[in-house]
Scaffold this active site. Structure first.
Site, short mmCIF file in Angstrom:
data_model
loop_
_atom_site.label_atom_id
_atom_site.label_comp_id
_atom_site.label_asym_id
_atom_site.label_seq_id
_atom_site.Cartn_x
_atom_site.Cartn_y
_atom_site.Cartn_z
N ARG A 9 30.48 -34.99 10.83
CA ARG A 9 30.59 -35.03 12.28
C ARG A 9 31.88 -34.37 12.74
O ARG A 9 32.95 -34.64 12.21
CB ARG A 9 30.55 -36.49 12.77
CG ARG A 9 30.63 -36.69 14.27
CD ARG A 9 29.39 -36.21 14.97
NE ARG A 9 28.19 -36.89 14.48
CZ ARG A 9 26.95 -36.60 14.88
NH1 ARG A 9 26.75 -35.61 15.72
NH2 ARG A 9 25.93 -37.27 14.39
N ARG A 32 24.90 -26.39 6.58
CA ARG A 32 26.05 -27.24 6.94
C ARG A 32 26.28 -28.35 5.93
O ARG A 32 27.32 -29.01 5.95
CB ARG A 32 25.85 -27.83 8.34
CG ARG A 32 24.65 -28.76 8.45
CD ARG A 32 24.50 -29.30 9.86
NE ARG A 32 23.42 -30.29 9.93
CZ ARG A 32 23.29 -31.17 10.91
NH1 ARG A 32 24.19 -31.23 11.88
NH2 ARG A 32 22.28 -32.02 10.92
N HIS A 103 28.00 -25.00 16.11
CA HIS A 103 27.86 -26.28 16.83
C HIS A 103 29.26 -26.86 17.09
O HIS A 103 29.64 -27.88 16.52
CB HIS A 103 27.03 -27.22 15.96
CG HIS A 103 26.46 -28.41 16.65
ND1 HIS A 103 27.19 -29.23 17.46
CD2 HIS A 103 25.20 -28.92 16.63
CE1 HIS A 103 26.43 -30.21 17.90
NE2 HIS A 103 25.21 -30.04 17.41
N ASP A 146 21.96 -32.74 27.29
CA ASP A 146 21.52 -31.88 26.19
C ASP A 146 20.72 -30.73 26.81
O ASP A 146 19.53 -30.89 27.10
CB ASP A 146 20.68 -32.67 25.20
CG ASP A 146 20.44 -31.91 23.90
OD1 ASP A 146 20.84 -30.73 23.82
OD2 ASP A 146 19.86 -32.49 22.97
N GLU A 202 28.03 -24.79 22.31
CA GLU A 202 27.58 -24.10 21.11
C GLU A 202 27.08 -22.69 21.42
O GLU A 202 26.25 -22.51 22.32
CB GLU A 202 26.44 -24.89 20.46
CG GLU A 202 26.75 -26.38 20.29
CD GLU A 202 25.52 -27.19 19.95
OE1 GLU A 202 24.65 -26.66 19.22
OE2 GLU A 202 25.41 -28.33 20.43
#
Length: 228
Positions: A9, A32, A103, A146, A202
């Site tokens: 995170r 990732r 991100h 979002d 992002e």
């Protein structure tokens, strides 16, 4: 945990070759979660340094995806500036299609006081409500947020308390994603109030994939500059 079973995170996770759950792969792809190798030594810039990380196709990637590829992430640091550049090379005999993102998490003192400008008039998809419209500004964050925007040609401006950050991305990214989970959304690796202290902006490719021909290359970057 740094065990390769889940993303870490914060920072700037590289989402590739899939954005979110828009395909058969794990959420946001797999790169990732994998170890990257340092390629060479850090290089001096005019007034800073850069370092390149390399991920090549192998047994670990083919467990998820049969495509042959090379990915390089170059981290460029200058006073008050961070640029991340993702370079992809299709080393396969078939086209490489992908979606993804850089991100990026930006730390803020209080998300309720954060403001983001630069996306006014851009096509907008609110994925929380599944509504399409146009971006208005400034964007404010008082609940779960979002949204996917058609990328703007101009840089964005994030104001969070005394911090002012300019966020630019290369035209090769077709979209910009803005995300904060808001209060009440349960995310296992976040404390209840962690949402108050970050905003993700992002550089992304979400709604339409990029296709790289055999032997071809693609490059996309995001640059963040702190006002001095």
């Amino acid at each position: 945990m740094l065990d390769g079973q889940g993303a870490i995170r914060g920072g700037v996770p590289v989402c590739f070759p899939q954005f979110n759950m828009r395909g058969p792969l794990p959420k946001h792809g797999f790169v990732r979660n994998l170890p990257w190798a340092v390629e060479g030594a850090a290089r001096a810039l005019d007034d800073g340094l850069s370092l390149t990380l390399l991920l090549q196709a192998g047994a670990a990637t083919r467990a998820y995806w049969p495509q042959a590829f090379e990915a390089r992430l170059t981290i460029g640091l200058r006073p008050g500036e961070l640029q991340l550049t993702l370079d992809l090379r299709n080393t396969d005999r078939q086209p490489l299609s992908f979606s993804g993102a850089l991100h990026t998490y930006f730390a803020v003192d209080d998300i309720a006081q954060a403001r983001l400008t630069g996306l006014s008039g851009q096509a907008e998809w609110d994925s929380v409500r599944d509504l399409h419209g146009q971006g208005a500004e400034p964007l404010r964050f008082t609940e779960e947020f979002d949204r996917v925007y058609q990328a703007a040609s101009r840089a964005l401006a994030l104001q969070a308390g005394d911090a002012h950050v300019t966020i630019a991305q290369s035209p090769s990214w077709g979209h910009t994603v803005v995300w904060n989970p808001g209060a009440g959304k349960v995310i296992p690796d976040l404390t209840d109030d962690a949402y108050r202290h970050f905003l993700c902006v992002e550089a992304a490719q979400v709604l339409t994939p990029v296709t790289v021909p055999p032997g071809g290359t693609w490059q996309g970057w995001q640059r963040s500059t702190v006002a001095q």
